[in-house]
Design a protein around this motif. Structure first.
Motif, short mmCIF file in Angstrom:
data_model
loop_
_atom_site.label_atom_id
_atom_site.label_comp_id
_atom_site.label_asym_id
_atom_site.label_seq_id
_atom_site.Cartn_x
_atom_site.Cartn_y
_atom_site.Cartn_z
N GLY A 179 0.82 -1.22 0.00
CA GLY A 179 0.00 0.00 0.00
C GLY A 179 0.85 1.26 0.00
O GLY A 179 1.99 1.26 -0.46
N ASN A 180 0.28 2.34 0.54
CA ASN A 180 0.97 3.65 0.54
C ASN A 180 2.33 3.57 1.20
O ASN A 180 3.26 4.29 0.81
CB ASN A 180 0.13 4.69 1.28
N GLY B 257 3.88 0.26 2.15
CA GLY B 257 4.58 -0.96 1.73
C GLY B 257 5.27 -0.82 0.37
O GLY B 257 6.38 -1.32 0.18
N TYR C 67 3.24 -9.39 -2.48
CA TYR C 67 1.83 -9.72 -2.71
C TYR C 67 0.93 -8.63 -2.12
O TYR C 67 1.16 -8.13 -1.02
CB TYR C 67 1.45 -11.07 -2.08
N ASP C 68 -0.12 -8.30 -2.89
CA ASP C 68 -1.19 -7.43 -2.43
C ASP C 68 -2.43 -7.83 -3.23
O ASP C 68 -2.31 -8.14 -4.42
CB ASP C 68 -0.84 -5.94 -2.70
N MET D 129 3.00 -5.44 5.99
CA MET D 129 2.66 -4.02 6.17
C MET D 129 1.18 -3.87 5.83
O MET D 129 0.81 -3.47 4.73
CB MET D 129 3.55 -3.16 5.27
N ILE E 77 -3.48 -13.19 8.54
CA ILE E 77 -2.43 -13.63 7.59
C ILE E 77 -1.43 -14.58 8.24
O ILE E 77 -0.92 -15.49 7.60
CB ILE E 77 -1.75 -12.44 6.90
N LEU F 244 -6.83 6.69 9.55
CA LEU F 244 -5.69 5.99 10.18
C LEU F 244 -5.38 6.62 11.54
O LEU F 244 -5.08 5.91 12.50
CB LEU F 244 -4.46 6.03 9.27
N ASP G 240 -5.47 4.74 15.16
CA ASP G 240 -4.36 4.77 16.14
C ASP G 240 -4.82 5.32 17.49
O ASP G 240 -4.39 4.83 18.54
CB ASP G 240 -3.19 5.61 15.60
P1 NAD Z 1 -2.74 1.10 2.85
O1 NAD Z 1 -4.19 0.86 3.08
O2 NAD Z 1 -2.31 2.07 1.79
O3 NAD Z 1 -1.99 -0.30 2.54
C1 NAD Z 1 -2.34 -1.52 3.09
C2 NAD Z 1 -2.25 -2.54 1.98
O4 NAD Z 1 -2.48 -3.84 2.50
C3 NAD Z 1 -3.30 -2.32 0.87
O5 NAD Z 1 -2.65 -2.17 -0.39
C4 NAD Z 1 -4.16 -3.59 0.94
O6 NAD Z 1 -4.64 -4.00 -0.34
C5 NAD Z 1 -3.16 -4.57 1.51
N1 NAD Z 1 -3.78 -5.75 2.10
C6 NAD Z 1 -4.91 -5.86 2.83
N2 NAD Z 1 -5.12 -7.15 3.17
C7 NAD Z 1 -4.07 -7.86 2.66
C8 NAD Z 1 -3.71 -9.23 2.66
N3 NAD Z 1 -4.46 -10.15 3.28
N4 NAD Z 1 -2.58 -9.61 2.03
C9 NAD Z 1 -1.80 -8.71 1.40
N5 NAD Z 1 -2.09 -7.38 1.36
C10 NAD Z 1 -3.22 -6.97 1.98
O7 NAD Z 1 -2.14 1.53 4.27
P2 NAD Z 1 -0.71 2.19 4.57
O8 NAD Z 1 -0.87 3.67 4.61
O9 NAD Z 1 0.31 1.57 3.68
O10 NAD Z 1 -0.50 1.69 6.08
C11 NAD Z 1 -0.10 0.37 6.38
C12 NAD Z 1 0.15 0.29 7.88
O11 NAD Z 1 1.16 1.25 8.25
C13 NAD Z 1 -1.09 0.63 8.73
O12 NAD Z 1 -1.11 -0.20 9.85
C14 NAD Z 1 -0.85 2.10 9.11
O13 NAD Z 1 -1.49 2.45 10.33
C15 NAD Z 1 0.66 2.13 9.24
N6 NAD Z 1 1.29 3.44 9.04
C16 NAD Z 1 0.88 4.27 8.02
C17 NAD Z 1 1.50 5.51 7.86
C18 NAD Z 1 1.08 6.46 6.76
O14 NAD Z 1 1.51 7.64 6.79
N7 NAD Z 1 0.29 6.03 5.79
C19 NAD Z 1 2.53 5.91 8.73
C20 NAD Z 1 2.95 5.03 9.72
C21 NAD Z 1 2.32 3.79 9.88
#
Ligand code: NAD
Length: 295
Positions: A9-10, A12, A29-30, A63, A73, A242, A246
């Motif tokens: 995601g954003n 990962g 994988y996503d 992630m 998972i 998000l 938190d």
């Molecule tokens: P996101 O929603 O952009 O990414 C999460 C990804 O996980 C998505 O692409 C989704 O399709 C995928 N996913 C869901 N279920 C899945 C599965 N079973 N197998 C594989 N992939 C799967 O979220 P993000 O912004 O990347 O945040 C990820 C984590 O990091 C969260 O826990 C968030 O709280 C934390 N975080 C985010 C930020 C930020 O600024 N965005 C900062 C620090 C921490």
């Protein structure tokens, strides 16, 4: 190293891109095809499932959005604990409840796996730049095995304590960040009501006793700073939903620990209202608009 990266995601996607840049072989994988396509464009190897991604991996990174995704998972039917190689090191970088992190790490340890929780701070900008802060929970020797790989994605690595301690540190930090965002918004709105220039007021606060990270690096008032979400209509960055997640983790954790977090609970409720007013996908600094004068 052969690394499996689950959740592109954003956060990962840019984190895995930094591992590829550092010369690692990464299988990802996503469930969202567009995410996988971007990962392949960056040089990654696409897997059709999480189970396929971890085949032959020496290190597995997850992630994912929240606690339930991480439980499912690793612990679910056909979960990763029954798929990964015996010597693989497991690293969960998602932000989840400390209790959930301990539960998954205990299940991993019972099967003989080494696992650490390593949530991050620094946002999508830090993920792209490779300057994230990692807060690690787990055995020190497992962190040492992970250190070189974490260094390819971040510039600060802290050992917070045993399993779940990384998540506990993350909960404390993000609760404070959420409260600071609201408090800074309130102060800047009061300044505006008094006819002050918010840019001048921000400079004053920055060098005075109210100074904080929000006012220095993430000002919520449009026109005060370039390259932050408030300068682009509160898009990109760290979503309201998000932040709400938190702050919810902080309040739940405080109940478990019998700790008092009155401002954390108030911040959660204000973000909940803001989300329910249709702002869930905007950046968390958009809470500044909640304090706009009503005409
Ligand atoms: P996101 O929603 O952009 O990414 C999460 C990804 O996980 C998505 O692409 C989704 O399709 C995928 N996913 C869901 N279920 C899945 C599965 N079973 N197998 C594989 N992939 C799967 O979220 P993000 O912004 O990347 O945040 C990820 C984590 O990091 C969260 O826990 C968030 O709280 C934390 N975080 C985010 C930020 C930020 O600024 N965005 C900062 C620090 C921490």
């Amino acid at each position: 190293m052969n690394i499996a990266f689950i959740g592109l995601g954003n956060m990962g996607l840019p984190m895995s891109a930094n591992l590829l840049r550092a010369g690692h072989a990464v299988s990802g994988y996503d469930p969202v095809a567009a995410r996988v396509a971007e990962f392949v464009a960056a040089g990654g190897k696409a897997a059709q499932s999480a189970a396929q991604a971890v085949q032959g991996a020496q290190l597995v990174i997850t992630m994912l959005p929240a606690s339930q995704h991480v439980r499912d998972i690793y612990l679910g039917d056909g979960g990763l604990l029954s798929q990964v190689d015996a010597q693989a090191l497991l690293i969960d970088c998602s932000t989840i409840a400390p209790q959930a992190a301990r539960e998954v790490a205990e299940a991993a340890s019972a099967k003989g796996f080494a696992m650490i929780d390593a949530p991050v701070s620094g946002g999508t900008g830090g993920a792209v730049a490779g300057t994230l802060t990692f807060m690690v929970g787990g055995a020190a020797e497992h962190l040492e095995r992970a250190r070189a790989v974490l260094s390819a994605m971040g510039s600060n690595i802290f050992h917070a304590g045993p399993s779940g301690a990384g998540q506990a540190a993350k909960v404390c930090n993000n609760m404070l960040a959420g409260i600071a965002m609201i408090a800074t918004s309130e102060a800047l709105r009061l300044g505006l009501a008094n006819g002050l220039d918010p840019k001048v007021l921000s400079s004053i606060i920055s060098k005075s006793s109210g100074g904080n990270w929000v006012v220095d690096k993430y000002n919520p008032c449009p026109g005060t700073m370039d390259n932050v979400p408030s300068a682009r209509g509160y898009t990109g960055g760290f979503a309201v939903d998000l932040m709400l997640k938190d702050l919810g983790l902080a309040v739940e954790n405080a109940l478990d620990m019998k700790a008092a977090v009155p401002l954390g609970a108030l911040a959660r409720n204000l973000y909940d209202l803001h989300s329910k007013s249709g702002n869930g996908s905007l950046d968390s600094s958009s809470i500044f608009n909640m304090f706009a004068p009503k005409s």
